[in-house]
Design a protein around this motif. Structure first.
Motif, short mmCIF file in Angstrom:
data_model
loop_
_atom_site.label_atom_id
_atom_site.label_comp_id
_atom_site.label_asym_id
_atom_site.label_seq_id
_atom_site.Cartn_x
_atom_site.Cartn_y
_atom_site.Cartn_z
N CYS A 70 0.87 -1.17 0.00
CA CYS A 70 0.00 0.00 0.00
C CYS A 70 0.91 1.22 0.00
CB CYS A 70 -0.93 0.01 1.20
SG CYS A 70 -1.97 1.49 1.29
N GLY A 71 0.99 1.90 -1.13
CA GLY A 71 1.97 2.97 -1.31
C GLY A 71 1.87 4.08 -0.28
N VAL A 72 0.66 4.61 -0.05
CA VAL A 72 0.54 5.74 0.88
C VAL A 72 0.86 5.31 2.31
CG1 VAL A 72 -1.05 7.08 -0.53
CG2 VAL A 72 -1.96 5.34 1.02
N ARG A 73 0.48 4.10 2.68
CA ARG A 73 0.81 3.61 4.02
C ARG A 73 2.31 3.40 4.17
NH1 ARG A 73 -0.12 -2.50 4.72
NH2 ARG A 73 1.80 -2.35 3.49
N ASP A 74 2.92 2.77 3.17
CA ASP A 74 4.35 2.47 3.26
C ASP A 74 5.19 3.74 3.27
OD1 ASP A 74 3.60 -0.17 3.24
OD2 ASP A 74 3.92 -0.44 1.09
N PRO A 131 2.92 -8.26 19.20
CA PRO A 131 2.14 -7.04 19.41
C PRO A 131 1.57 -6.47 18.12
CG PRO A 131 4.47 -6.52 19.42
CD PRO A 131 4.37 -8.02 19.30
N LEU A 132 0.70 -5.48 18.27
CA LEU A 132 0.19 -4.69 17.16
C LEU A 132 0.57 -3.23 17.40
CD1 LEU A 132 -3.47 -5.81 16.29
CD2 LEU A 132 -1.41 -6.12 14.92
N PHE A 133 1.02 -2.56 16.35
CA PHE A 133 1.36 -1.15 16.47
C PHE A 133 0.40 -0.25 15.71
CE2 PHE A 133 6.16 -2.28 16.96
CZ PHE A 133 5.91 -2.71 18.25
N LEU A 134 -0.32 -0.82 14.73
CA LEU A 134 -1.09 0.03 13.83
C LEU A 134 -2.28 -0.73 13.27
CD1 LEU A 134 -0.63 2.93 12.48
CD2 LEU A 134 0.27 1.67 10.51
N LEU A 135 -3.40 -0.01 13.08
CA LEU A 135 -4.56 -0.55 12.37
C LEU A 135 -4.71 0.19 11.05
CD1 LEU A 135 -7.21 -0.72 15.27
CD2 LEU A 135 -5.55 -2.47 14.58
N GLU A 136 -5.24 -0.50 10.04
CA GLU A 136 -5.47 0.12 8.74
C GLU A 136 -6.82 -0.32 8.21
OE1 GLU A 136 -2.47 -1.36 6.06
OE2 GLU A 136 -3.53 -3.26 5.74
N THR A 137 -7.36 0.45 7.29
CA THR A 137 -8.58 0.04 6.60
C THR A 137 -8.67 0.77 5.28
OG1 THR A 137 -10.95 -0.41 6.90
CG2 THR A 137 -10.19 1.80 7.46
N TRP A 154 -9.31 8.29 13.22
CA TRP A 154 -8.37 7.61 12.35
C TRP A 154 -7.73 8.64 11.42
CZ3 TRP A 154 -8.43 1.93 10.91
CH2 TRP A 154 -8.95 1.16 11.96
N ILE A 155 -6.53 8.36 10.96
CA ILE A 155 -5.78 9.30 10.12
C ILE A 155 -6.00 8.94 8.65
CG2 ILE A 155 -3.50 10.20 9.56
CD1 ILE A 155 -2.63 9.33 12.39
N GLU A 156 -6.42 9.91 7.88
CA GLU A 156 -6.61 9.70 6.44
C GLU A 156 -5.28 9.94 5.72
OE1 GLU A 156 -8.46 12.20 2.77
OE2 GLU A 156 -9.61 12.20 4.63
N LEU A 157 -4.79 8.93 5.00
CA LEU A 157 -3.50 9.05 4.33
C LEU A 157 -3.62 9.42 2.86
CD1 LEU A 157 -1.50 6.01 5.76
CD2 LEU A 157 -1.55 8.37 6.56
N GLY A 158 -4.74 9.12 2.24
CA GLY A 158 -4.90 9.38 0.82
C GLY A 158 -5.50 8.19 0.11
N LEU A 159 -5.33 8.16 -1.20
CA LEU A 159 -5.94 7.12 -2.03
C LEU A 159 -4.91 6.08 -2.46
CD1 LEU A 159 -8.17 9.32 -4.33
CD2 LEU A 159 -9.03 7.60 -2.74
#
Length: 359
Positions: A70-74, A131-137, A154-159
């Motif tokens: 996922c480009g925007v997440r990475d 552990p878990l550090f982050l959630l995504e959707t 939640w933080i919006e990162l983009g498309l």
């Protein structure tokens, strides 16, 4: 008409918990009936949650493994593709979120997400031992605005770029870009996820490997000389393919027959072709959990060990300058003569590879 005060009390009384084994059929049936994407099979690390008020089901949430790419997440995290692979399990994906029809009320969604965030890290640690550090959707902007995630901070990162998985890999053109939202569960998730010291991540075991195309093709070849102990009737998968997939799953961190089968089911069509899987109705199919178990139980362990040693000599990533000899007496294990079983192993100092094992 229900007062605002009384409904606020209802919101306060909502609870979120993992579903019980006997509730899974009901969970999947409701998801199939009411969610536009339908139910999602459990593959890999997955937890299913239900939000409840008294004895009523309010909402359902599926949490599963993170998206591979996922480009925007990475870019937000700041890692590269190679370093991220062993750390993806520190992220969970909210793959389904369903508020049941009778509960389409203000603040229900954000309340449920808030309750989930408070407990999922502990549940994940207890179930999967890390552990878990982050959630995504991912949210389809053609259908939704993502308001429930925005309301839950939640933080919006983009498309995303809009490419989707297909039976042959990925679509050639962008089809439906999705909004990407994330929710950190710890302070400084970027620093933790990109930390150069793998042990800092609190993960047990070595980092997961990522098999490249050549390694996938080479694994079944290592087992091609092993005689198939199964009866000829009813064989759908070649023994070398089954053993190659089982070995590949193990190299990628899977343990146990079910996790091996889940890993195999998650392979794309290109990867299945590289392993030499059987082709049916224009699709490559992978062996089931039963087939994997049946083959591994039937094949003599020493034969498997020698085949894997050959593969490791060709594809092992770390050379060992010295070997350690380790001997153990197996507890409660006796041979036909009543003597206890002793195991002697030769293990590489650097790679910790077991080069040979003798009983």
């Amino acid at each position: 008409m229900e007062s605002t005060k009384s409904f606020n009390q209802i919101l306060a009384d909502i609870r979120v918990r993992p579903i019980e084994r006997g509730e899974e059929a009901r969970y999947q049936a409701l998801m199939t009936e009411h969610h536009y994407l339908g139910a999602l099979p459990k593959i890999g690390e997955t937890l299913l949650y239900v939000a409840m008020w008294q004895d009523q089901w309010v909402a359902q949430i599926s949490m599963s493994g993170a998206a591979l790419k996922c480009g925007v997440r990475d870019r937000w995290i700041g890692w590269d593709f190679r370093s991220q692979y062993g750390r993806l399990r520190l992220i969970a994906n909210n793959s389904r979120f369903l508020i049941l029809p009778d509960w389409h009320r203000p603040n229900v969604g954000s309340r449920v997400l808030s309750l989930l965030e408070r407990r999922i890290a502990g549940d994940w640690q207890a179930r999967f031992r890390h552990p878990l550090f982050l959630l995504e959707t991912f949210v389809d902007p053609e259908r939704f605005y993502g308001g429930v995630y925005r309301a839950a901070n939640w933080i919006e990162l983009g498309l995303t770029q809009g490419y989707r998985r297909t039976p042959s890999g990925y679509s050639a053109t962008a089809v439906s870009p999705k909004w990407v939202f994330i929710r950190p569960l710890v302070r400084d998730p970027q620093a933790r996820l990109t930390h150069p010291d793998y042990t800092h991540l609190q993960l047990t075991g070595d980092p997961n490997r990522m098999l490249n195309a050549e390694e996938m093709r080479a694994l079944p070849l290592c087992f091609s000389d092993i005689k198939d102990p199964r009866r000829p009737q009813g064989r759908r998968h070649r023994l070398s393919v089954v053993l190659g997939i089982a070995a590949g799953a193990t190299l990628c961190g899977m343990s146990g027959y079910k996790s091996m089968a889940d890993w195999a089911q998650g392979l794309g069509q290109a990867a299945r072709e590289r392993f030499g899987c059987r082709r049916e109705n224009k699709r490559y199919v992978v062996p089931s959990e039963f087939v994997i178990r049946d083959c591994l139980v039937r094949v003599e362990p020493g034969t498997l060990d020698r085949a894997l040693s050959l593969w490791n000599q060709s594809w092992g990533q770390t050379a060992d300058s010295a070997l350690a000899m380790d001997g153990k007496t197996m507890k409660n294990a006796v041979d036909a003569n009543g003597a206890q079983t002793h195991i002697l192993s030769a293990v590489g100092h650097t790679s910790r590879t077991c080069y040979a094992q003798k009983k």
